[in-house]
Design a protein around this motif. Structure first.
Motif, PDB file in Angstrom:
ATOM      1  N   GLN C  63       0.837  -1.205   0.000  1.00  0.00           N
ATOM      2  CA  GLN C  63       0.000   0.000   0.000  1.00  0.00           C
ATOM      3  C   GLN C  63       0.873   1.256   0.000  1.00  0.00           C
ATOM      4  O   GLN C  63       0.567   2.234  -0.690  1.00  0.00           O
ATOM      5  N   ILE C  64       1.982   1.196   0.773  1.00  0.00           N
ATOM      6  CA  ILE C  64       2.915   2.340   0.783  1.00  0.00           C
ATOM      7  C   ILE C  64       3.457   2.598  -0.625  1.00  0.00           C
ATOM      8  O   ILE C  64       3.497   3.738  -1.101  1.00  0.00           O
ATOM      9  N   ILE C  65       3.860   1.508  -1.312  1.00  0.00           N
ATOM     10  CA  ILE C  65       4.379   1.651  -2.679  1.00  0.00           C
ATOM     11  C   ILE C  65       3.305   2.235  -3.597  1.00  0.00           C
ATOM     12  O   ILE C  65       3.569   3.151  -4.383  1.00  0.00           O
ATOM     13  N   ALA C  91       0.849  -7.580  -8.914  1.00  0.00           N
ATOM     14  CA  ALA C  91      -0.591  -7.883  -8.973  1.00  0.00           C
ATOM     15  C   ALA C  91      -1.381  -6.896  -8.117  1.00  0.00           C
ATOM     16  O   ALA C  91      -2.478  -6.456  -8.492  1.00  0.00           O
ATOM     17  N   PHE C  92      -0.820  -6.520  -6.957  1.00  0.00           N
ATOM     18  CA  PHE C  92      -1.456  -5.537  -6.074  1.00  0.00           C
ATOM     19  C   PHE C  92      -1.616  -4.193  -6.795  1.00  0.00           C
ATOM     20  O   PHE C  92      -2.690  -3.585  -6.795  1.00  0.00           O
ATOM     21  N   LEU C  93      -0.532  -3.747  -7.445  1.00  0.00           N
ATOM     22  CA  LEU C  93      -0.580  -2.447  -8.129  1.00  0.00           C
ATOM     23  C   LEU C  93      -1.501  -2.462  -9.343  1.00  0.00           C
ATOM     24  O   LEU C  93      -2.107  -1.441  -9.677  1.00  0.00           O
ATOM     25  N   VAL C  97      -3.640   0.878  -9.869  1.00  0.00           N
ATOM     26  CA  VAL C  97      -3.104   1.944 -10.727  1.00  0.00           C
ATOM     27  C   VAL C  97      -3.293   1.569 -12.191  1.00  0.00           C
ATOM     28  O   VAL C  97      -2.854   0.495 -12.612  1.00  0.00           O
ATOM     29  N   THR C  98      -3.927   2.445 -12.963  1.00  0.00           N
ATOM     30  CA  THR C  98      -4.152   2.111 -14.380  1.00  0.00           C
ATOM     31  C   THR C  98      -3.663   3.200 -15.329  1.00  0.00           C
ATOM     32  O   THR C  98      -3.685   3.013 -16.534  1.00  0.00           O
ATOM     33  N   ASN C  99      -3.194   4.314 -14.756  1.00  0.00           N
ATOM     34  CA  ASN C  99      -2.847   5.450 -15.614  1.00  0.00           C
ATOM     35  C   ASN C  99      -1.341   5.706 -15.707  1.00  0.00           C
ATOM     36  O   ASN C  99      -0.918   6.831 -15.936  1.00  0.00           O
ATOM     37  N   LYS C 100      -0.546   4.647 -15.499  1.00  0.00           N
ATOM     38  CA  LYS C 100       0.912   4.821 -15.512  1.00  0.00           C
ATOM     39  C   LYS C 100       1.552   3.695 -16.313  1.00  0.00           C
ATOM     40  O   LYS C 100       0.951   2.626 -16.517  1.00  0.00           O
ATOM     41  N   LYS C 101       2.785   3.913 -16.716  1.00  0.00           N
ATOM     42  CA  LYS C 101       3.629   2.866 -17.300  1.00  0.00           C
ATOM     43  C   LYS C 101       4.618   2.469 -16.207  1.00  0.00           C
ATOM     44  O   LYS C 101       5.574   3.188 -15.948  1.00  0.00           O
ATOM     45  N   ILE C 102       4.346   1.356 -15.536  1.00  0.00           N
ATOM     46  CA  ILE C 102       5.147   0.932 -14.387  1.00  0.00           C
ATOM     47  C   ILE C 102       5.945  -0.308 -14.771  1.00  0.00           C
ATOM     48  O   ILE C 102       5.376  -1.320 -15.188  1.00  0.00           O
ATOM     49  N   VAL C 103       7.268  -0.217 -14.644  1.00  0.00           N
ATOM     50  CA  VAL C 103       8.117  -1.370 -14.955  1.00  0.00           C
ATOM     51  C   VAL C 103       8.833  -1.809 -13.681  1.00  0.00           C
ATOM     52  O   VAL C 103       9.653  -1.064 -13.133  1.00  0.00           O
ATOM     53  N   PHE C 104       8.514  -3.012 -13.212  1.00  0.00           N
ATOM     54  CA  PHE C 104       9.241  -3.592 -12.089  1.00  0.00           C
ATOM     55  C   PHE C 104      10.559  -4.180 -12.591  1.00  0.00           C
ATOM     56  O   PHE C 104      10.641  -4.678 -13.720  1.00  0.00           O
ATOM     57  N   THR C 105      11.578  -4.143 -11.724  1.00  0.00           N
ATOM     58  CA  THR C 105      12.822  -4.826 -12.042  1.00  0.00           C
ATOM     59  C   THR C 105      13.522  -5.203 -10.740  1.00  0.00           C
ATOM     60  O   THR C 105      13.068  -4.838  -9.650  1.00  0.00           O
ATOM     61  N   GLY C 106      14.613  -5.943 -10.841  1.00  0.00           N
ATOM     62  CA  GLY C 106      15.336  -6.407  -9.662  1.00  0.00           C
ATOM     63  C   GLY C 106      16.537  -7.207 -10.117  1.00  0.00           C
ATOM     64  O   GLY C 106      16.986  -7.061 -11.250  1.00  0.00           O
ATOM     65  N   ALA C 107      17.054  -8.061  -9.240  1.00  0.00           N
ATOM     66  CA  ALA C 107      18.220  -8.867  -9.617  1.00  0.00           C
ATOM     67  C   ALA C 107      18.288 -10.130  -8.785  1.00  0.00           C
ATOM     68  O   ALA C 107      17.823 -10.165  -7.640  1.00  0.00           O
ATOM     69  N   MET C 108      18.852 -11.178  -9.365  1.00  0.00           N
ATOM     70  CA  MET C 108      19.088 -12.438  -8.645  1.00  0.00           C
ATOM     71  C   MET C 108      20.388 -12.364  -7.852  1.00  0.00           C
ATOM     72  O   MET C 108      20.584 -13.123  -6.905  1.00  0.00           O
ATOM     73  N   VAL C 109      21.307 -11.486  -8.280  1.00  0.00           N
ATOM     74  CA  VAL C 109      22.604 -11.319  -7.624  1.00  0.00           C
ATOM     75  C   VAL C 109      22.772  -9.827  -7.342  1.00  0.00           C
ATOM     76  O   VAL C 109      22.471  -8.995  -8.202  1.00  0.00           O
TER      77      VAL C 109
END
Lengths: 164, 164, 164, 164
Positions: C63-65, C91-93, C97-109
């Motif tokens: 919710q904070i995010i 899935a939560f977002l 949120v429907t009016n943005k272009k949101i790209v999640f990313t991260g890393a395994m290392v």
């Protein structure tokens, strides 16, 4: 120069396992191999034993290390060891071995994360063995190589410092 | 331990200049500072002079280095130097300085490109100075620290090797 | 180009703490800052929130995010997130949120251990936002940027792979 | 996703030759291979041609690159190229090829010296190709992917910047 390296594990060797999401002590010498790649004037004998975080070592492990030292014909030996109990293992060997030049070394940060500190500590050990030194049990950490009983880990600061 | 480091330049220090598109010898100690960051038991005095590729050094530069050595109160000195004329500079100093323990070192690959080789060579010099050695002119490269006249650059293979 | 980066923690950011002897999620952007140092054509707004291993995140954190996303005027947003629950947060977002272009990313290392993978994943997200894309919830991992629901973590192999 | 990478050389690929004491453009893909090691969701076709510093390229080389592009069945192509004449080669291809999505990229600092910038530029190209884009000649450098004619090298600052 002939040098035997006994790699017993510790932070020096740790690498990240992305599947488990944590650092592990591997049973190989990848960290060491990168450090000694430029040592064109040394014949190394490398023995990989124990392979533990030094917090998990006990006197059984110390006896194994001692036995390997005694089986080595070289009198110049570097032992890569975790920093948490290097004081215990070096004290153990001091009682058992008197006819060798043994230099313990290790690292506070894995070679896989910071190449400078691990390479510094190991290479100091090797440079010290290039000199005409007496038999003894030494420790090479954080800028100096001295009798192993005189250089101790300050756990709060994460540094090895010479005892007053 | 008190050690004076005289950083005269050479490949050891080179960094890439993206605007010129080439490697340059900087006039700073960034490479050295990374190597000695973990040396909590050494008081270093660092002097950055000359700052040249050693192919561009002449006897004027060698006199400058000699003068700085003679002005140093420490008797333990490491000189970072380019590999191409380290034989000439070490021979020059041998005639001029007899009351110090001077260890030359350097690298075949810049610290900014390969941290292991530069750190190995420098740290061997430092480990050697931890031992009770005689005054002399030494060279720490590629696994050993010996009298500087005995370890020479094989230009074809890019390695320093002990002379037969 | 204007891009908001919301850095919520995860393996991407982890650094080794030599005193504790373990990797930690820091509350800074050191990993990110190194990656974006060359991005001379982007105005970044960077928000560092939550700072958790994603296994420790719950719907309060999500919710904070979401709130921070909704407070952002930019419509191009990259969210750096741990890999273990990025499916839950995306899935939560998607519901909120429907009016943005949101790209999640991260890393395994962690970036502090392997610069290539973390930089690859983040930079793919940024390259994708350079294109004329629709509003949506995307995930940039391991070579592709697609709808976040279609790219899932294979925990056994430590890879994100497109769902059949 | 299927992507063809045409690696033509340039700073991106340069590695240090310790025997010659200088950086060279190799005829291999070592830099590239490290970047794409984590791309588990892309089938790459890699072609290594020309292998030059782009200052040494001429229209013969540009014709070779064009021919290889035309022989490629994939319509998604990344061309790794030196930064000094990427404007000339991209303009050359614009006249010859209209049925592909071609993204040029490169680096101001070799991957062997700075992994972040080279990986950023290449990965932006790949992320851009994940979007539904039109055929065209693009350039991925320093934070953005745009029409190649709009992003130019500022030689004084060593940066690619969007033209006003």
């Amino acid at each position: 120069m002939n040098v035997t390296i006994i790699n017993t594990g510790g932070t020096f060797n740790k690498r990240y396992n992305p599947i488990k999401g944590q650092l592990e002590v591997p049973i190989d010498n990848i960290a060491l191999d990168k450090i000694i790649a430029s040592c064109h004037n040394v014949d190394f004998e490398i023995k990989n034993i124990v392979s533990k975080d030094s917090l998990d070592m006990d006197d059984n492990d110390r006896q194994i290390i001692t036995d390997v030292v005694n089986q080595t014909s070289n009198d110049k030996i570097i032992i890569i060891h975790g920093t948490d109990t290097v004081d215990l293992t070096s004290a153990f060997l001091r009682k058992e071995v008197t006819n060798k030049k043994i230099v313990f070394t290790g690292a506070m940060v894995p070679m896989s994360i910071d190449e400078a500190e691990a390479t510094m500590n190991f290479s100091q050990a090797l440079g010290f063995l290039s000199a005409d030194i007496k038999n003894g049990i030494y420790l090479a950490m954080h800028g100096v190589v001295v009798d192993a009983s005189k250089l101790v880990k300050n756990r709060k600061e994460g540094k090895f410092v010479i005892k007053d």
